[in-house]
Design a protein around this motif. Structure first.
Motif, PDB file in Angstrom:
ATOM      1  N   GLU A 291      20.328  36.301  38.094  1.00  0.00           N
ATOM      2  CA  GLU A 291      20.210  36.397  39.549  1.00  0.00           C
ATOM      3  C   GLU A 291      20.282  37.853  39.994  1.00  0.00           C
ATOM      4  O   GLU A 291      20.887  38.683  39.307  1.00  0.00           O
ATOM      5  CB  GLU A 291      21.384  35.665  40.220  1.00  0.00           C
ATOM      6  CG  GLU A 291      21.650  34.282  39.693  1.00  0.00           C
ATOM      7  CD  GLU A 291      20.736  33.241  40.289  1.00  0.00           C
ATOM      8  OE1 GLU A 291      19.959  33.602  41.198  1.00  0.00           O
ATOM      9  OE2 GLU A 291      20.794  32.078  39.851  1.00  0.00           O
TER      10      GLU A 291
ATOM     11  N   ASN B  49      25.595  27.342  42.466  1.00  0.00           N
ATOM     12  CA  ASN B  49      24.163  27.494  42.620  1.00  0.00           C
ATOM     13  C   ASN B  49      23.707  26.203  43.286  1.00  0.00           C
ATOM     14  O   ASN B  49      23.271  25.276  42.635  1.00  0.00           O
ATOM     15  CB  ASN B  49      23.539  27.653  41.231  1.00  0.00           C
ATOM     16  CG  ASN B  49      22.489  28.739  41.222  1.00  0.00           C
ATOM     17  OD1 ASN B  49      21.939  29.065  42.272  1.00  0.00           O
ATOM     18  ND2 ASN B  49      22.198  29.278  40.060  1.00  0.00           N
TER      19      ASN B  49
ATOM     20  N   GLU C 109      29.179  33.459  44.667  1.00  0.00           N
ATOM     21  CA  GLU C 109      30.163  33.773  43.622  1.00  0.00           C
ATOM     22  C   GLU C 109      31.404  34.391  44.241  1.00  0.00           C
ATOM     23  O   GLU C 109      31.288  35.237  45.124  1.00  0.00           O
ATOM     24  CB  GLU C 109      29.611  34.836  42.655  1.00  0.00           C
ATOM     25  CG  GLU C 109      28.490  34.420  41.780  1.00  0.00           C
ATOM     26  CD  GLU C 109      28.057  35.594  40.882  1.00  0.00           C
ATOM     27  OE1 GLU C 109      28.318  35.539  39.685  1.00  0.00           O
ATOM     28  OE2 GLU C 109      27.479  36.558  41.403  1.00  0.00           O
TER      29      GLU C 109
ATOM     30  N   TYR D 149      31.684  29.698  41.339  1.00  0.00           N
ATOM     31  CA  TYR D 149      30.284  30.063  41.162  1.00  0.00           C
ATOM     32  C   TYR D 149      29.459  28.831  41.513  1.00  0.00           C
ATOM     33  O   TYR D 149      29.577  27.795  40.859  1.00  0.00           O
ATOM     34  CB  TYR D 149      30.051  30.468  39.713  1.00  0.00           C
ATOM     35  CG  TYR D 149      28.611  30.757  39.353  1.00  0.00           C
ATOM     36  CD1 TYR D 149      28.134  32.061  39.328  1.00  0.00           C
ATOM     37  CD2 TYR D 149      27.737  29.727  39.021  1.00  0.00           C
ATOM     38  CE1 TYR D 149      26.826  32.325  38.988  1.00  0.00           C
ATOM     39  CE2 TYR D 149      26.421  29.987  38.691  1.00  0.00           C
ATOM     40  CZ  TYR D 149      25.971  31.291  38.663  1.00  0.00           C
ATOM     41  OH  TYR D 149      24.668  31.553  38.332  1.00  0.00           O
TER      42      TYR D 149
ATOM     43  N   TYR E 139      14.557  34.194  40.505  1.00  0.00           N
ATOM     44  CA  TYR E 139      15.495  34.683  39.502  1.00  0.00           C
ATOM     45  C   TYR E 139      14.821  34.665  38.138  1.00  0.00           C
ATOM     46  O   TYR E 139      13.672  34.241  37.997  1.00  0.00           O
ATOM     47  CB  TYR E 139      16.826  33.949  39.568  1.00  0.00           C
ATOM     48  CG  TYR E 139      16.972  32.679  38.790  1.00  0.00           C
ATOM     49  CD1 TYR E 139      16.215  31.558  39.080  1.00  0.00           C
ATOM     50  CD2 TYR E 139      17.900  32.592  37.752  1.00  0.00           C
ATOM     51  CE1 TYR E 139      16.380  30.387  38.362  1.00  0.00           C
ATOM     52  CE2 TYR E 139      18.074  31.423  37.040  1.00  0.00           C
ATOM     53  CZ  TYR E 139      17.309  30.319  37.332  1.00  0.00           C
ATOM     54  OH  TYR E 139      17.476  29.181  36.620  1.00  0.00           O
TER      55      TYR E 139
ATOM     56  N   ASN F 117      16.130  38.172  44.402  1.00  0.00           N
ATOM     57  CA  ASN F 117      15.739  36.769  44.218  1.00  0.00           C
ATOM     58  C   ASN F 117      14.783  36.265  45.304  1.00  0.00           C
ATOM     59  O   ASN F 117      13.814  35.570  44.999  1.00  0.00           O
ATOM     60  CB  ASN F 117      16.978  35.848  44.265  1.00  0.00           C
ATOM     61  CG  ASN F 117      17.667  35.734  42.914  1.00  0.00           C
ATOM     62  OD1 ASN F 117      17.289  36.380  41.971  1.00  0.00           O
ATOM     63  ND2 ASN F 117      18.695  34.899  42.862  1.00  0.00           N
TER      64      ASN F 117
ATOM     65  N   TYR G  31      21.008  28.385  46.705  1.00  0.00           N
ATOM     66  CA  TYR G  31      21.805  29.499  47.199  1.00  0.00           C
ATOM     67  C   TYR G  31      22.907  29.756  46.177  1.00  0.00           C
ATOM     68  O   TYR G  31      23.615  28.838  45.768  1.00  0.00           O
ATOM     69  CB  TYR G  31      22.422  29.162  48.563  1.00  0.00           C
ATOM     70  CG  TYR G  31      23.286  30.283  49.100  1.00  0.00           C
ATOM     71  CD1 TYR G  31      22.696  31.436  49.606  1.00  0.00           C
ATOM     72  CD2 TYR G  31      24.658  30.191  49.069  1.00  0.00           C
ATOM     73  CE1 TYR G  31      23.474  32.491  50.067  1.00  0.00           C
ATOM     74  CE2 TYR G  31      25.443  31.243  49.539  1.00  0.00           C
ATOM     75  CZ  TYR G  31      24.842  32.385  50.031  1.00  0.00           C
ATOM     76  OH  TYR G  31      25.620  33.428  50.484  1.00  0.00           O
ATOM     77  N   LEU G  32      23.012  31.002  45.768  1.00  0.00           N
ATOM     78  CA  LEU G  32      24.010  31.354  44.769  1.00  0.00           C
ATOM     79  C   LEU G  32      25.195  31.991  45.466  1.00  0.00           C
ATOM     80  O   LEU G  32      25.029  32.912  46.264  1.00  0.00           O
ATOM     81  CB  LEU G  32      23.417  32.360  43.776  1.00  0.00           C
ATOM     82  CG  LEU G  32      24.429  33.018  42.844  1.00  0.00           C
ATOM     83  CD1 LEU G  32      24.922  32.020  41.815  1.00  0.00           C
ATOM     84  CD2 LEU G  32      23.806  34.222  42.156  1.00  0.00           C
TER      85      LEU G  32
END
Ligand code: SF4
Ligand code: SF4
Lengths: 531, 423
Positions: free
Chosen positions: A169, A404, A449, A402, A178, A173, A446-447
């Motif tokens: 990622e 995704n 972290e 985390y 990605y 992006n 949508y990522l």
């Protein structure tokens, strides 16, 4: 098998196995000396690798039996064959940010395979070897008005590794997708030593399409996260290229540590903040829908603080000034790109509209200071300077929460994930960065972290981080807010979390068995084969 | 500091490989790498990051002294490229750690024979080039320059070991004196009594030598009432300006590299560069003048943490990051020469590729030295320059030999040689 044991009881290579490998790479490019091997046994959070099943002692994962530096795909293939014949396991890496070591294993360091083989301008394809870095590929492609996706692991990380084997990622992006989305073909030395060429390349039709005509095994090859070197060695990859809106030469002016420069006219840096995280997530969805972002960061203010400053002291002073807390809480930062002023103006108007709808506000103080725009440009486009944000503050980071997932799943876990991390900052385990969710979006999800900073030097901090990791994952499953990054990485985690992830562990074991019948390729980072 | 004092740095190395490449906004697709050591040998241990690991392994008693460990530590020019690249974004001290690791080896009696020979020469004859002391001042015969042994002078010119004994390079030192004489500078030399600066020995791990020579040199310059010390050698400049301060033996005078000094003479109108020197020239930054020539920044204190784990230093520490190296003056001086056109190599200033001669590599690993110089010659040739200019006799010698070995028609000059042609 050769009939001779390849290693002795301490994991050291037998002389004739050493010679067999030496015959492949030449005497200069093999070593089994502890001083050299320890270079492949250290990781700043080796305790995590140890916990993931590699074994080891404080700060060191077990030494491999030997390290080899092949100079061609042919040599890689021969090394793999020697390993198969002699019952040795091997593991390859590119620029080697993470290493896994392993007693009795052969570490294949792909440093000598570092060519940009081709930039096909017309078909927007770059073909590269493992040791080509994000930065080198960027500079090679912008000369032709193109750029490749840059993953967030730093300017000197390998795009091949990212495309074939590990996550991938990055803030770009939104415009590039990605890494998984960018693979157009690979040359792959399977764990058995056979060479497989995927995509159109497999039918001799060049590199233009990852799904054929020819074998399309992209999902099997890497899926979402990649096999972390557990399914063989990738010696070439073709990646997609995208339009680059900036100049053909991208060079900062001045001297280190901070290079000056200007934002290309075709790019605009925008910073905005929101009264609440809910409003921020509304804006994320809207920006995603509108398709205006060239790069997008949901950026914790701490990250901007660290990356835009030249030292921890400067960062601390900026932090204490309260500027970022006041102007960049629940913040987002994006680059808009356009081929014309009109296009850029249009995108900026759309952004204004989104902010008006969601209650966001442009962070004018940040936008008025070119250092923030340049920081955003470098970190987002080139992954340059990300280690200011990652390792300078305390030495290390570790992804806790985390996700995704959809924006709404991230929204729901936003406060809970921060509150959970806060229990660790309160114990002194990691830096108290205030809000810490970093995020971006791609075509799949949508990522988000949580990336707390810890000190690898401090045993309490290290052990606390391992606890944070385990409890974060547990909480994520309990609250149905996605799977932690490492839930999918490594044979042990695979077995532990697979049942909660559509039995992915069963499939990975089957794939491992089918592609690697002798378990010649180190399974630690991926999966043990089906029994 | 002892090697163990860098243990925190060892554990905080992120394996990011930034120490192997120029920063992303400075590099190009090709010639992106900056570390000759890993460039030549390939294994991670031959990089700054790898040496952090080797050091951690050593202090954790996983590895012991061995010929291989010595090779890992000494097959490195200590050129400092890794150091500025790492520190652009971090607060680690790879170069200081590597220096301390070598010092530990010497302290433990684990040394390389090739370097021991140099140190014997130093003890015996006060030079690092294995030559008899009596030959030291011959380069200045007939110049009529003041002797600091008997006379006082405002300015001392220090030729250094290499220039003093290499007849083929005497033109550089003689040229420097002639330029200064022409400008009316009150200059003197120590001649046969000149001493080594001690800097190269220090970098080889023989740290005591620096203490001794700092003391002895101070006496020489003090006795002659010297106010400004000028040298043509980047290593000597680095020792006088940086290392003496580092060990608390700062000289009570101004230290200036000759390129900087002569550039100032030209700027002040004390010399006139009028003759055309029609050359396309590329300039090689000597490591010890460029990034390592940055003044020493003294700091004593301790680490402290705020926000639980954010690492600060008390008092705040300013890291040497190559910002204030001597990059501009030699370029300005070249630009003053009528007819000279300066073309830059891809790797320059803080990220210039080393010439190959430093850190004892020329003596202990000549093959690495030659390979490193060869890479630089190829890079210089890519600029299509007619000549390569530099500002250190060690660089000039190594690069010249490499150009010859590669049969490249690329003459190598010290900037002072070009200045003389323009006078
Ligand atoms: S020494 Fe510095 S630049 Fe090199 S790998 Fe370690 S942290 Fe990165
Ligand atoms: S000092 Fe120079 S040769 Fe030594 S590790 Fe650093 S960059 Fe490489």
């Amino acid at each position: 098998m050769s009939g001779h044991p390849a290693t002795n009881e301490t994991g050291a290579l037998s002389r004739d196995t050493y010679r067999a490998l030496e015959d492949v790479v030449g005497p200069e490019f093999i070593s089994d000396h502890p001083v050299i091997l320890d270079g492949y046994s250290f990781y700043f959070l080796s305790e995590l690798i140890t916990a993931l099943g590699a074994g080891g002692e404080k700060k060191f994962i077990p030494r491999p039996a030997a390290v080899v530096l092949p100079g061609s795909v042919d040599e890689v293939q021969q090394i793999v064959r020697v390993c198969n014949r002699r019952g040795l396991a091997f593991h390859a890496f590119s620029t080697g940010i993470v290493c896994e070591g392993g007693p009795g294993r052969i570490q294949i360091d792909l440093r000598r395979l570092g060519r940009v083989i081709e930039i096909d301008e017309k078909n927007k394809i770059a073909v590269i070897e493992p040791y080509v870095t994000n930065a080198r590929l960027f500079h090679a492609t912008i000369k032709k008005g193109l750029r490749a996706h840059v993953h967030a692991a730093g300017a000197n990380a390998s795009p091949l590794a990212s495309a074939t084997s590990v996550g991938g990622e990055g803030p770009d992006n939104p415009s590039c997708g990605y890494s998984s989305r960018n693979v157009l073909g690979v040359e792959w030395v399977l764990p058995t030593g056979e060479i497989l060429r995927l995509g159109a390349l497999g039918s001799g039709a060049g590199w233009f399409c990852g799904d054929g005509p020819g074998p399309s095994l992209r999902g099997l090859m890497r899926g979402v996260f990649g096999a972390f070197g557990g399914l063989g060695v990738f010696t070439k990859v073709a990646v997609k290229l995208y339009p680059w809106h900036g100049p053909a030469v991208f060079k900062g002016s001045g001297l280190p540590p901070t290079y000056g420069g200007e934002l290309p006219e075709s790019l605009r840096a925008c910073f905005a903040a929101f009264p609440t995280s809910d409003q921020m997530y509304d804006a994320v969805s809207a920006i995603w829908e509108e398709g205006i972002a060239h790069t997008f960061n949901r950026m914790p203010r701490s990250f901007l603080c660290y990356t835009s400053s030249d030292s921890n002291q400067e960062a601390w002073e900026l932090w204490q000034s309260g500027l970022l807390e006041r102007d960049f809480t629940n913040g987002i930062a994006l680059l808009l790109a356009g081929h014309s002023k009109g296009e850029l103006d249009y995108k900026e108007r759309v952004l204004h509209d989104v902010l008006a709808r969601t209650g966001g506000k442009r962070a004018e103080t940040l936008e008025a200071d070119p250092r923030y725009a340049l920081t955003l440009l470098r970190t987002s486009i080139l992954s340059d300077g990300v280690f200011r944000g990652v390792s300078r503050p305390s030495g290390g980071i570790l992804e806790g929460y985390y996700l995704n997932e959809s924006v709404d799943v991230s929204r729901l876990s936003h406060d809970a994930s921060y509150a959970h991390t806060k229990t660790f900052t309160d114990r002194g385990i990691c830096i108290d960065n205030g809000e810490t969710n970093w995020g971006t979006f791609s075509d799949i999800a949508y990522l988000s972290e949580q990336i707390p900073h810890f000190d690898p030097r401090d045993e309490k901090s290290v052990q606390g981080m391992l606890e944070l990791l385990a409890t974060s994952y547990q909480k994520q499953f309990e609250t149905r807010s996605g799977a932690g990054l490492f839930a999918n990485i490594g044979a042990i985690m695979n077995d532990a979390f697979g049942p909660m992830l559509s039995n992915v562990h069963v499939w990975k074991k089957r794939i491992k068995k089918a592609l690697d019948p002798r378990t010649a390729c180190d399974p630690t980072g991926y999966s043990y084969p089906e029994a | 500091m002892a090697l163990e004092d860098y243990e925190a740095d060892m554990t905080r190395c992120s394996r990011c490989s930034d120490c192997k490449f120029a920063p992303a906004s400075q590099l190009d697709e090709n010639r992106a790498e900056i570390c000759p050591s890993i460039g030549r040998y390939g294994f991670h241990s031959y990089s700054a990051g790898g040496r952090f690991v080797a050091a951690l392994s050593f202090v954790s008693k996983r590895v012991e002294h061995s010929p291989e460990l010595l090779e890992v530590l000494y097959a490195c020019q200590l050129c400092g490229a890794c150091d500025v690249a790492c520190k652009k974004d971090r607060e680690l001290e790879p170069l200081e750690m590597m220096l301390e690791f070598r010092a530990r080896c010497v302290k433990d009696g684990k040394t390389l024979a090739a370097l021991d020979r140099l140190i014997e020469s130093l003890r015996r004859s006060d030079n690092m080039v294995l030559r008899p002391r009596e030959e030291r001042g011959r380069w200045a015969d007939g110049l009529g320059v003041k002797s600091l042994a008997t006379e006082r002078a405002q300015v001392a010119y220090h030729a250094g070991c290499r220039l003093s004994f290499d007849e083929t390079q005497w033109g550089i030192a003689r040229g420097a004196i002639e330029v200064m004489q022409q400008a009316g500078v009150d200059v003197g030399i120590a001649g046969a009594d000149e001493l080594c600066c001690g800097g190269r020995a220090y970098e080889m791990g023989y740290q005591d030598a620096l203490d001794e020579y700092a003391e002895r040199n101070r006496k020489v310059f003090e006795a002659a009432g010297v106010k400004t010390l000028v040298t043509s050698c980047a290593h000597c400049f680095h020792a006088f300006e940086v290392l003496y301060r580092k060990i608390g033996k700062e000289l009570d005078l101004e230290v200036v590299h000759v390129a900087d000094y002569v550039n100032q003479l030209a700027a002040d109108g004390k010399i006139a560069l009028t003759r055309e020197v029609p050359l396309r020239v590329t300039y090689h930054d000597p490591c010890h003048l460029g990034r390592l020539g940055e003044p020493w920044i003294p700091w004593e204190g301790e680490e402290k943490k705020v926000l639980q784990q954010l690492v600060l230093r008390d008092p705040p520490k300013t890291f040497r990051r190559g910002t204030h190296g001597v990059y501009r003056p030699p370029r300005e001086l070249l630009a003053r020469i009528p007819g000279v056109e300066l073309v830059e190599m891809k790797r320059k200033e803080a990220y210039a590729w080393c010439c190959g001669s430093g850190g004892g590599v020329r003596e202990a690993f000549p093959e690495l030295a030659a390979w490193t110089a060869g890479e630089r010659i190829d890079e210089a040739a890519e600029t299509e320059a007619d000549a390569l200019a530099t500002a250190c006799p060690w660089c000039a010698r190594g690069l010249e030999q490499s150009a010859k070995a590669k049969q490249k028609d690329l003459p190598v000059y010290d900037v002072i040689e070009l200045v003389r042609r323009a006078l």
